[in-house]
Design a protein around this motif. Structure first.
Motif, PDB file in Angstrom:
ATOM      1  N   ALA A  19      12.608  80.423 101.625  1.00 12.53           N
ATOM      2  CA  ALA A  19      12.214  81.277 100.498  1.00 12.53           C
ATOM      3  C   ALA A  19      12.398  82.746 100.854  1.00 12.53           C
ATOM      4  CB  ALA A  19      10.758  81.015 100.109  1.00 12.53           C
ATOM      5  N   TYR A  74       6.558  76.242  95.630  1.00 15.45           N
ATOM      6  CA  TYR A  74       7.297  75.499  96.659  1.00 15.45           C
ATOM      7  C   TYR A  74       7.438  74.028  96.279  1.00 15.45           C
ATOM      8  CZ  TYR A  74       3.168  73.408  99.054  1.00 15.45           C
ATOM      9  OH  TYR A  74       2.059  72.684  99.386  1.00 15.45           O
ATOM     10  N   ALA A 127      13.898  80.488  96.102  1.00 14.59           N
ATOM     11  CA  ALA A 127      13.790  79.510  97.192  1.00 14.59           C
ATOM     12  C   ALA A 127      14.727  78.343  96.953  1.00 14.59           C
ATOM     13  CB  ALA A 127      12.349  79.005  97.307  1.00 14.59           C
ATOM     14  N   VAL A 165      11.970  74.184 102.927  1.00 14.46           N
ATOM     15  CA  VAL A 165      12.363  75.163 101.914  1.00 14.46           C
ATOM     16  C   VAL A 165      12.507  76.523 102.561  1.00 14.46           C
ATOM     17  CG1 VAL A 165      11.511  76.495  99.928  1.00 14.46           C
ATOM     18  CG2 VAL A 165      11.447  74.010  99.869  1.00 14.46           C
TER      19      VAL A 165
END
Length: 695
Positions: free
Chosen positions: A273, A228, A258, A271
């Motif tokens: 994902a 991430y 992502a 984010v």
């Protein structure tokens, strides 16, 4: 307590000259109530003003339109909480109580608590219309104060939130429709939302997932954090491999994709994902890898088996041809010897030769078929001028045709008739079809051979006979090995293999083969091969450099031939053949080592070499001779029972000048002797000329 009426009356509209502006005009407008009038009479949003206790004092046109109540129905009678979803009010009160650690009573207090503290509050609220329907709204709450700062009321301005709610529900439906785990993460790596797929793969509820560390649910937390972080720094990650651990210990292999999502100003909010479950794919990949190992092992075993089969065929060819070579060789000697054989002897010799050559044909066809089916057939595709092949075949079949009074006619030849094929195999196919056309034709019949162009780029060669023809039942059985179509008891000999071999050969060269037949009229067998693009056909034969030489002198010395052979019968046959050649002196050796020694001492003009010799093979002996300066110039001709194409090619590649197969065909043998000795003499003459030039 009686409701207090707020002094929010809107005065009559004031007008000012157009395109004029005076200092203090804003204050004038406010004092005149123009701004309040515009706000409270707007139909685009609801404006609800209450007194300090929350009782509605103003209910504008927008509120009437949106909620279905008239101002008279709610003024001094209700609070905004009374016309809102009670469950949402309770939930908001509970959230505030947790936040402040102080109980908040559900009701109007829950709506305006932050506004009391001087903080404008904006939140989502669901109004209940007069008809009972629901209206999602976004509501802004502001405290109204007097000149001393005391709260005298509250202003709630609301806008219709239906479209946004529907869009949100639509987005949520799309997210939940995905079977893949979907998750949103903030910059600190905390989970902000998940779908049902994430709940199933982790075994953790949405409430417990939201707010926790994203990396907690993977077998390698640090790699998950790297994923991430990379998404935030680069904007996206693609096919990032991770393994999710379910709370019961079950593992799921996933590939994470992502990317960041932003607000309208372009600021990164978090984010998003998506994880694609690849557990089954990895399992299948593992299975496939194991299968590939098995297949590779099986391929090696098959190649080994094919090699063993080829070696067996080569060995069988040699073992079958060796005794047959003696039979046919000595029969030919007797048939052509002096004095000539008696009529009775001649008949016996004819039967021996006929049976011997037929047996050789049978051996060749069986070995050909076995070689094709083993996948070891070697073809040399080149541009072949078909007229040459036809001419050679005509010469070979005409004696057989004359015995049956059959006329062979070549018609419809479109020159140049060039095909892309193996010349030897084309000749083999055509000879087989011509031989069948003779055998199964009627006496005084006709065979017509034609060569025509067929679209798009093929040439068709047809062989038509005037025989009895084939029935539909017989046609169904064509191209079956060892099936002579009911001709087993017939006078004509045959193996039932020839057509099968022809079919395999044609198809191996990228062509097709077919037939037509009418009972009582005859049959036509045809095959098509790809037309050659070259302008010239390659032809067989040897191109030898010639120099001026004096030949045929009476005192010319004899040529020397060394024959290396371990089989006494074969050696005896060659001795008898060379007895007819007073110009050749014969030396012999029964093994390769002895043969090399004799070659070094005697310097023969040519060497005749068997392949399968005890100890050192003929090919190994050839290498020694070629690498020895004293013998490198001597042409070596192979004479072997190893007659399958692979063996012949291997022999020629090894460096044999020519490769003859057993049984010996006397005419071919004598012709090869002449050609080889001529080559030896020319080589010697060239060497002599070079020696003179150097001296």
């Amino acid at each position: 307590m009686p409701a207090k009426v707020l002094d929010l009356a809107v005065p009559a509209t004031q007008t000012t000259p157009k395109n004029t502006y005076e200092p203090g005009q804003e204050a004038t407008l406010l004092k005149a109530g123009a701004l309040q009038s515009a706000i409270f009479n707007s139909a685009n949003f609801s404006s609800i003003a209450t007194d300090a206790e929350g009782v509605i004092q103003i209910f504008n046109v927008g509120a009437e339109r949106m909620l279905g109540y008239t101002a008279a129905e709610v003024l001094n009678k209700n609070t905004p909480a009374d016309i809102s979803d009670p469950q949402e009010i309770i939930a908001r009160a509970q959230a505030l109580s947790v936040e402040l650690e102080t109980p908040i009573t559900p009701g109007f207090d829950a709506l305006v608590f932050k506004a009391r503290r001087g903080i404008e509050d904006i939140y989502e609220l669901t109004y209940i219309r007069k008809d009972g329907s629901r209206l999602p709204a976004v509501v802004s709450v502001t405290a109204l104060r007097d000149d001393l700062g005391s709260i005298i009321g509250y202003l709630l301005i609301g806008t219709d939130n239906t479209a946004r709610k529907q869009a949100s529900q639509y987005a949520r439906s799309l997210i939940e429709a995905s079977l893949d785990p979907l998750i949103t993460i903030n910059a600190e790596g905390k989970v902000t939302d998940v779908n049902e797929g994430s709940i199933k793969v982790t075994g953790v509820s949405r409430q417990k997932l939201v707010g926790t560390d994203f990396s907690n649910y993977f077998t390698e937390p640090e790699r998950a954090r790297e994923a991430y972080r990379e998404a935030f720094s680069k904007g996206a990650v693609t096919d990032y491999p991770l393994t999710i651990r379910h709370k019961d210990g079950r593992l799921t292999d996933v590939l994470y994709n992502a990317s960041v999502y932003k607000d309208v100003q372009g600021n990164v909010l978090g984010v998003f994902a998506a994880a694609r479950d690849v557990t089954e794919r990895k399992r299948l990949d593992q299975v496939l890898q194991e299968k590939n190992v098995e297949l590779e092992s099986a391929r090696l075993v098959a190649e080994k088996a094919n090699l063993a089969k080829s070696d067996f065929l080569s060995s069988m060819s040699h073992e079958l041809r060796t005794p047959l070579a003696a039979i046919l060789g000595f029969a030919q000697l007797m048939d052509s010897g002096k004095p000539e054989p008696t009529p009775a002897q001649k008949r016996s010799l004819d039967q021996i030769l006929k049976a011997g050559w037929y047996l050789l044909e049978l051996i060749n066809e069986i070995l050909d078929l076995a070689l094709i089916e083993s996948g070891k057939l070697s073809l040399s595709l080149e541009s072949v001028l078909f007229e040459e092949v036809l001419h050679e075949c005509k010469i070979m079949v005409e004696p057989q045709a004359k015995e049956r009074n059959i006329q062979v006619v070549f018609s419809g030849i479109e020159a140049p008739c060039l095909v892309k094929a193996d010349r030897t195999r084309v000749k083999q196919i055509l000879l087989n079809l011509l031989s069948n056309a003779i055998k199964y034709n009627k006496e005084y019949g006709t065979i017509t051979v034609s060569c025509t162009l067929t679209p798009p780029d093929f040439i068709r060669i047809s062989v038509r006979d005037t025989g009895a023809g084939l029935t539909p039942e017989q046609l169904k059985q064509l191209f079956q090995p060892f099936n002579r179509l009911g001709q087993k008891g017939a006078v004509e000999e045959g193996t039932g293999i020839g057509l099968v071999v022809c079919k395999r050969l044609v198809e191996s060269m990228g062509g097709t083969i077919g037939f037509e037949s009418t009972v009582g009229e005859g049959s036509v067998f045809w095959f098509e091969l790809l037309r050659a693009a070259e302008s010239q056909a390659s032809t067989q034969g040897d191109q030898l450099t010639t120099i001026a030489m004096t030949e045929g002198q009476a005192d010319e010395p004899k040529s020397t031939l060394l024959y290396v052979e371990d089989n006494p019968a074969n050696l005896m046959l060659v001795e008898d053949l060379l007895a007819r050649r007073p110009d050749i002196r014969l030396l012999s050796a029964q093994d390769a080592v002895k043969g090399v020694e004799i070659a070094l001492i005697s310097q023969p003009d040519m060497i005749l070499m068997d392949i399968n010799l005890p100890g050192l093979s003929g090919i190994d002996a050839l290498k020694i001779l070629a690498n020895t300066p004293e013998t490198a110039h001597i042409p070596v001709v192979a004479l072997s029972g190893n007659a399958i194409p692979r063996d012949i090619e291997k022999g020629l590649e090894a460096g044999f000048f020519r490769y003859l197969t057993k049984p010996i065909k006397v005419a071919e043998f004598m012709e090869t002797l002449d050609l080889t000795l001529k080559h030896a003499k020319m080589t010697a003459a060239i060497a002599a000329e070079k020696g003179k030039a150097n001296s």
